[in-house]
Design a protein around this motif. Structure first.
Motif, PDB file in Angstrom:
ATOM      1  N   VAL A 123      12.455   3.792   3.523  1.00  0.00           N
ATOM      2  CA  VAL A 123      11.627   3.472   4.675  1.00  0.00           C
ATOM      3  C   VAL A 123      10.658   4.612   5.000  1.00  0.00           C
ATOM      4  N   MET A 124      10.919   5.811   4.464  1.00  0.00           N
ATOM      5  CA  MET A 124      10.034   6.948   4.681  1.00  0.00           C
ATOM      6  C   MET A 124       9.094   7.198   3.505  1.00  0.00           C
ATOM      7  N   CYS A 125       9.414   6.708   2.336  1.00  0.00           N
ATOM      8  CA  CYS A 125       8.585   7.025   1.167  1.00  0.00           C
ATOM      9  C   CYS A 125       7.961   5.799   0.508  1.00  0.00           C
ATOM     10  N   GLU A 126       8.235   4.592   1.026  1.00  0.00           N
ATOM     11  CA  GLU A 126       7.613   3.381   0.515  1.00  0.00           C
ATOM     12  C   GLU A 126       6.922   2.648   1.666  1.00  0.00           C
ATOM     13  N   GLU A 127       6.035   1.744   1.311  1.00  0.00           N
ATOM     14  CA  GLU A 127       5.392   0.925   2.330  1.00  0.00           C
ATOM     15  C   GLU A 127       6.343  -0.177   2.781  1.00  0.00           C
ATOM     16  N   THR A 128       6.561  -0.268   4.088  1.00  0.00           N
ATOM     17  CA  THR A 128       7.438  -1.302   4.643  1.00  0.00           C
ATOM     18  C   THR A 128       6.643  -2.527   5.069  1.00  0.00           C
ATOM     19  N   PHE A 129       5.508  -2.331   5.716  1.00  0.00           N
ATOM     20  CA  PHE A 129       4.612  -3.400   6.153  1.00  0.00           C
ATOM     21  C   PHE A 129       5.325  -4.361   7.092  1.00  0.00           C
ATOM     22  N   GLY A 130       6.037  -3.777   8.034  1.00  0.00           N
ATOM     23  CA  GLY A 130       6.746  -4.555   9.036  1.00  0.00           C
ATOM     24  C   GLY A 130       6.858  -3.759  10.322  1.00  0.00           C
ATOM     25  N   PRO A 131       7.419  -4.338  11.389  1.00  0.00           N
ATOM     26  CA  PRO A 131       7.470  -3.684  12.702  1.00  0.00           C
ATOM     27  C   PRO A 131       8.599  -2.665  12.807  1.00  0.00           C
TER      28      PRO A 131
ATOM     29  N   LYS B 238     -15.739  -2.981 -13.150  1.00  0.00           N
ATOM     30  CA  LYS B 238     -15.643  -1.938 -12.127  1.00  0.00           C
ATOM     31  C   LYS B 238     -14.639  -2.406 -11.089  1.00  0.00           C
ATOM     32  N   LEU B 239     -13.806  -1.490 -10.598  1.00  0.00           N
ATOM     33  CA  LEU B 239     -12.755  -1.851  -9.658  1.00  0.00           C
ATOM     34  C   LEU B 239     -13.014  -1.236  -8.297  1.00  0.00           C
ATOM     35  N   LEU B 240     -12.788  -2.043  -7.284  1.00  0.00           N
ATOM     36  CA  LEU B 240     -12.857  -1.613  -5.897  1.00  0.00           C
ATOM     37  C   LEU B 240     -11.532  -2.034  -5.271  1.00  0.00           C
ATOM     38  N   LEU B 241     -10.642  -1.074  -5.007  1.00  0.00           N
ATOM     39  CA  LEU B 241      -9.268  -1.385  -4.641  1.00  0.00           C
ATOM     40  C   LEU B 241      -8.894  -0.729  -3.323  1.00  0.00           C
ATOM     41  N   GLU B 242      -8.411  -1.540  -2.376  1.00  0.00           N
ATOM     42  CA  GLU B 242      -7.731  -0.999  -1.206  1.00  0.00           C
ATOM     43  C   GLU B 242      -6.318  -1.548  -1.233  1.00  0.00           C
ATOM     44  N   ASN B 243      -5.377  -0.679  -1.559  1.00  0.00           N
ATOM     45  CA  ASN B 243      -4.014  -1.119  -1.797  1.00  0.00           C
ATOM     46  C   ASN B 243      -3.065  -0.578  -0.738  1.00  0.00           C
TER      47      ASN B 243
ATOM     48  N   HIS C 250     -10.410  -5.904  -4.712  1.00  0.00           N
ATOM     49  CA  HIS C 250      -9.066  -6.367  -4.372  1.00  0.00           C
ATOM     50  C   HIS C 250      -8.531  -5.601  -3.177  1.00  0.00           C
ATOM     51  N   VAL C 251      -8.063  -6.334  -2.168  1.00  0.00           N
ATOM     52  CA  VAL C 251      -7.341  -5.747  -1.046  1.00  0.00           C
ATOM     53  C   VAL C 251      -5.956  -6.374  -1.047  1.00  0.00           C
ATOM     54  N   GLY C 252      -4.947  -5.557  -1.237  1.00  0.00           N
ATOM     55  CA  GLY C 252      -3.593  -6.086  -1.333  1.00  0.00           C
ATOM     56  C   GLY C 252      -2.620  -5.001  -1.768  1.00  0.00           C
ATOM     57  N   SER C 253      -1.565  -5.401  -2.432  1.00  0.00           N
ATOM     58  CA  SER C 253      -0.486  -4.472  -2.762  1.00  0.00           C
ATOM     59  C   SER C 253      -0.882  -3.513  -3.878  1.00  0.00           C
ATOM     60  N   THR C 254      -0.215  -2.368  -3.889  1.00  0.00           N
ATOM     61  CA  THR C 254      -0.441  -1.385  -4.941  1.00  0.00           C
ATOM     62  C   THR C 254      -0.017  -1.924  -6.297  1.00  0.00           C
ATOM     63  N   ALA C 255       1.082  -2.670  -6.336  1.00  0.00           N
ATOM     64  CA  ALA C 255       1.548  -3.227  -7.615  1.00  0.00           C
ATOM     65  C   ALA C 255       0.489  -4.131  -8.227  1.00  0.00           C
ATOM     66  N   THR C 256      -0.125  -4.984  -7.412  1.00  0.00           N
ATOM     67  CA  THR C 256      -1.174  -5.861  -7.925  1.00  0.00           C
ATOM     68  C   THR C 256      -2.400  -5.054  -8.326  1.00  0.00           C
ATOM     69  N   GLY C 257      -2.766  -4.052  -7.527  1.00  0.00           N
ATOM     70  CA  GLY C 257      -3.896  -3.210  -7.873  1.00  0.00           C
ATOM     71  C   GLY C 257      -3.709  -2.518  -9.207  1.00  0.00           C
TER      72      GLY C 257
ATOM     73  N   ILE D 210      -4.173  -5.023 -11.994  1.00  0.00           N
ATOM     74  CA  ILE D 210      -5.593  -5.285 -12.214  1.00  0.00           C
ATOM     75  C   ILE D 210      -6.207  -4.163 -13.037  1.00  0.00           C
ATOM     76  N   ALA D 211      -5.864  -2.926 -12.712  1.00  0.00           N
ATOM     77  CA  ALA D 211      -6.432  -1.786 -13.432  1.00  0.00           C
ATOM     78  C   ALA D 211      -6.043  -1.799 -14.910  1.00  0.00           C
ATOM     79  N   ARG D 212      -4.877  -2.338 -15.209  1.00  0.00           N
ATOM     80  CA  ARG D 212      -4.433  -2.390 -16.603  1.00  0.00           C
ATOM     81  C   ARG D 212      -5.135  -3.474 -17.396  1.00  0.00           C
ATOM     82  N   THR D 213      -5.603  -4.526 -16.734  1.00  0.00           N
ATOM     83  CA  THR D 213      -6.067  -5.704 -17.474  1.00  0.00           C
ATOM     84  C   THR D 213      -7.552  -5.990 -17.349  1.00  0.00           C
ATOM     85  N   SER D 214      -8.235  -5.359 -16.396  1.00  0.00           N
ATOM     86  CA  SER D 214      -9.642  -5.685 -16.175  1.00  0.00           C
ATOM     87  C   SER D 214     -10.541  -4.606 -16.755  1.00  0.00           C
ATOM     88  N   SER D 215     -11.641  -5.052 -17.352  1.00  0.00           N
ATOM     89  CA  SER D 215     -12.642  -4.125 -17.877  1.00  0.00           C
ATOM     90  C   SER D 215     -13.796  -3.944 -16.892  1.00  0.00           C
TER      91      SER D 215
END
Length: 450
Positions: A345-353, A222-227, A205-212, A215-220
């Motif tokens: 804006v300094m401690c969370e991901e903004t993902f914008g310009p 092996k996980l490969l995560l870039e969040n 999974h490549v995407g948000s930390t919340a989704t990652g 996934i970690a809570r529900t999948s049995s």
């Protein structure tokens, strides 16, 4: 998962409907997993050289359709055609790389009183959940590494670019046996149904930390995560401020800040604050002469919420900081001064310009600030001091430390995120190791009958 519904995609440039697609039904999800599982033994038994040849053919087909893919990426995500095509061609290169590396992926042997073979084998059924911000390049990396090592794949592209995902499947799928590569259109419900299945051996999974984390809570599997990431940029007092500002702008504004390793927070030595901020503002105004939209208005609202929160807490918008009039999901390149550590804006991901700047009185103070937070994707240090560079790469708790360049790297490079940013190698030759598991064969000498 309940029932099928449609995904609407609107242009981030003019808000017009691009198209809609039905999401996969529960029976279609089940069928895809079953079909993949049935196709696995034959594909795993296919000689590695033949798997590599198939991937090479798929890369050639993608090269021929590069303009078509780039057009769809631009239409769905707003990424300019030239940049979108670069992403497609990066995907081509990645497939070609794995076509060469896959067949020579090898284990080890140990020689003692007997011989131990450590043999890599495919894991089985891989579910790949890929993002919208670089949809072709990221998908090609995960799909290529999985397929060339003998795995079968069920791919769900982001619901923000489903037409891109389907066109990519149309290009790649004919080069593999039936069932080996399948693509499903869907949102979070479809993704959740896939990762919960006990038939799945690996979830990439490549995407948000919340989704990652979900996934970690529900999948049995092996996980490969870039969040997510909250990548810091630390600017020392001994560098040219105009050059440093150019690096900051490149890191914060490229692709409208919608890159995994975008600069998210800047720690600036106060000794060069005035010339740096003047140069950064000039760069931001240049970017705003030809703006790129964010992926959609929902994401724009999220970005603006973080900016508004910072302004309410005492930050100053030197450039940008407001939602423009008109259609689409445009948001200006924004420079925020007077930022503090506690601001979102300094401690969370903004993902914008957005380039938020916090002044520090020393390199040590900036490094301490840069080392804070839950994320551990990447960081950049601009310094003329070898001592400071050495200290920074040793202390920063991230997977990648870049010294004196916000982007770049050697061909075939790899990275391993830390903390809330994920786990495992997501690209490079090491991804082949993630896609395989090791079987140890202890080969002893038999005692024969006399």
């Amino acid at each position: 998962m309940t029932t099928m519904h449609a995904i609407d995609v609107h242009s981030p440039r003019d808000s017009q409907l691009v198209g809609w697609l039905p999401t996969a039904t529960p029976s279609e999800v089940s069928s895809a997993l079953s079909t993949a599982r049935s196709a696995f033994p034959g594909w795993a038994a296919t000689p590695a050289a033949e798997r590599g040849a198939a991937l090479r053919e798929a890369a050639a087909a993608l090269r021929e359709r590069a303009n078509d893919l780039a057009t769809v990426v631009e239409t769905e995500t707003g990424r300019p055609f030239a940049s979108a095509r670069e992403g497609v061609m990066a995907g081509v290169s990645t497939l070609e790389q794995y076509a060469e590396l896959g067949p020579v992926h090898r284990g080890r042997s140990l020689l003692g009183s007997a011989v131990d073979f450590m043999v890599p084998e495919p894991r089985g059924l891989v579910v790949a959940l890929t993002p919208w911000n670089d949809p072709v390049a990221v998908a090609c990396g995960l799909l290529g590494a999985a397929l060339v090592t003998g795995n079968v794949v069920v791919h769900k592209p982001s619901e923000r670019c489903p037409h891109t995902g389907l066109l990519l499947a149309t290009v790649l799928r004919p080069h593999f046996p039936a069932g080996v590569l399948q693509t499903l259109v869907g949102d979070g419900e479809v993704g959740s149904a896939l990762v919960r299945s006990p038939d799945v051996d690996l979830v990439a999974h490549v995407g948000s930390t919340a989704t990652g984390r979900a996934i970690a809570r529900t999948s049995s599997a092996k996980l490969l995560l870039e969040n997510g990431g909250n990548d810091p940029l630390l600017v020392d007092d001994d560098v040219d401020p105009a050059w440093a500002a150019s690096q900051a702008a490149l890191g914060a504004f490229t692709n409208a800040g919608q890159l995994c390793t975008s600069v998210e927070r800047i720690y600036l030595h106060k000794a060069i604050a005035t010339p740096f901020l003047e140069a950064l503002c000039a760069r931001a105004r240049e970017w705003n002469t030809d703006p790129q939209p964010l992926v959609d208005t929902r994401h724009r609202e999220f970005v603006h919420e973080q900016v508004s929160s910072a302004l309410a807490a005492g930050a100053s918008a030197l450039v940008g900081g407001s939602v423009p009039d008109g259609p689409g999901a445009f948001y200006p390149a924004t420079v925020l001064a007077d930022c503090g550590s506690a601001m979102r804006v300094m401690c969370e991901e903004t993902f914008g310009p957005v380039a938020p700047v916090q002044l520090v009185s020393s390199f040590e103070e900036g490094l301490t600030e840069a080392c804070t937070g839950d994320y551990g994707l990447a960081a950049t240090v601009l310094t003329a001091s070898m001592e400071n560079a050495q200290r920074a790469w040793r202390e920063l708790p991230v997977g990648t430390v870049k010294v004196n360049a916000v982007f770049g790297g050697a061909p075939g490079g790899a990275a391993q995120p830390r903390g809330a940013s994920g786990t495992g190698f997501g690209y490079g030759p090491e991804l082949l190791d993630e896609m395989t598991t090791t079987k140890v064969v202890h080969l002893g000498v038999p005692r024969t009958r006399s």
